[in-house]
Design a protein around this motif. Sequence first.
Motif, PDB file in Angstrom:
ATOM      1  N   TRP A  73      -2.602  17.214   7.433  1.00  0.00           N
ATOM      2  CA  TRP A  73      -2.542  15.880   6.853  1.00  0.00           C
ATOM      3  C   TRP A  73      -1.352  15.765   5.905  1.00  0.00           C
ATOM      4  CZ3 TRP A  73      -3.169  14.734   1.552  1.00  0.00           C
ATOM      5  CH2 TRP A  73      -3.495  15.829   0.756  1.00  0.00           C
ATOM      6  N   GLY A  74      -1.067  14.553   5.494  1.00  0.00           N
ATOM      7  CA  GLY A  74       0.002  14.337   4.538  1.00  0.00           C
ATOM      8  C   GLY A  74       0.106  12.875   4.168  1.00  0.00           C
ATOM      9  N   TYR A  75       1.196  12.560   3.453  1.00  0.00           N
ATOM     10  CA  TYR A  75       1.490  11.187   3.051  1.00  0.00           C
ATOM     11  C   TYR A  75       2.813  10.786   3.676  1.00  0.00           C
ATOM     12  CZ  TYR A  75      -2.112  12.027  -0.442  1.00  0.00           C
ATOM     13  OH  TYR A  75      -3.292  12.330  -1.058  1.00  0.00           O
ATOM     14  N   LEU A  76       2.866   9.604   4.233  1.00  0.00           N
ATOM     15  CA  LEU A  76       4.099   9.136   4.858  1.00  0.00           C
ATOM     16  C   LEU A  76       5.257   9.111   3.862  1.00  0.00           C
ATOM     17  CD1 LEU A  76       2.807   6.179   7.088  1.00  0.00           C
ATOM     18  CD2 LEU A  76       3.227   8.579   7.731  1.00  0.00           C
ATOM     19  N   GLU A  77       4.954   9.006   2.593  1.00  0.00           N
ATOM     20  CA  GLU A  77       5.973   8.899   1.560  1.00  0.00           C
ATOM     21  C   GLU A  77       6.523  10.249   1.096  1.00  0.00           C
ATOM     22  OE1 GLU A  77       3.525   5.431   1.946  1.00  0.00           O
ATOM     23  OE2 GLU A  77       2.927   7.491   1.531  1.00  0.00           O
TER      24      GLU A  77
END
Length: 177
Positions: free
Chosen positions: A92-96
């Motif tokens: 998982w992660g953050y697009l930013e």
Amino acid sequence: MNEQPKPEFWRGLKPIEKVFQPDAKPEVYISNAPTDDERYYVPFSDTVSSRPLWISPSQNKWADILMAKGAGLVNRHYHPHEVFAYTISGKWGYLEHDWVATAGDFVYETPGEGHTLVAYEHPEPMKVHFNVTGPLIWLDEKGETTGYFDVHTYIDLCRKHYDKVGIGAAYVDKLFR
């Protein structure tokens, strides 16, 4: 001749007699917290769900395991308070951000950060243990506020889900501290 320490040397110790202060509540113990039994995961969206582990209605805090069995999107949101995350499985992660978390990774989210949480395709489901101090402020693609999610919203969602799947709405009350 040196004597080697024995394994579990503490076996002869007695437990503390005064475990809890008079106004303290007992601990929350949950065996197999990241269970595969999907009844315990409350749907947040079509692709992401959450298993509450601990809830503090008075402090607007909770701990949960967020799960996505495939590619998923939680929502765009902003945190006015800190969040801690430990990755159990998946990706998982953050697009930013340029990092992607996998099993064993820890993330500290600073207060004041907005991001888009996504789960990537992976052979294992994304399961992340989060400690959240709410609320989460929902954002649009420009970063403007569109709504919120706090501990009371979470409790209501949990009660409705647990009632629907036969666990019982009161199950979530056992997690209050």
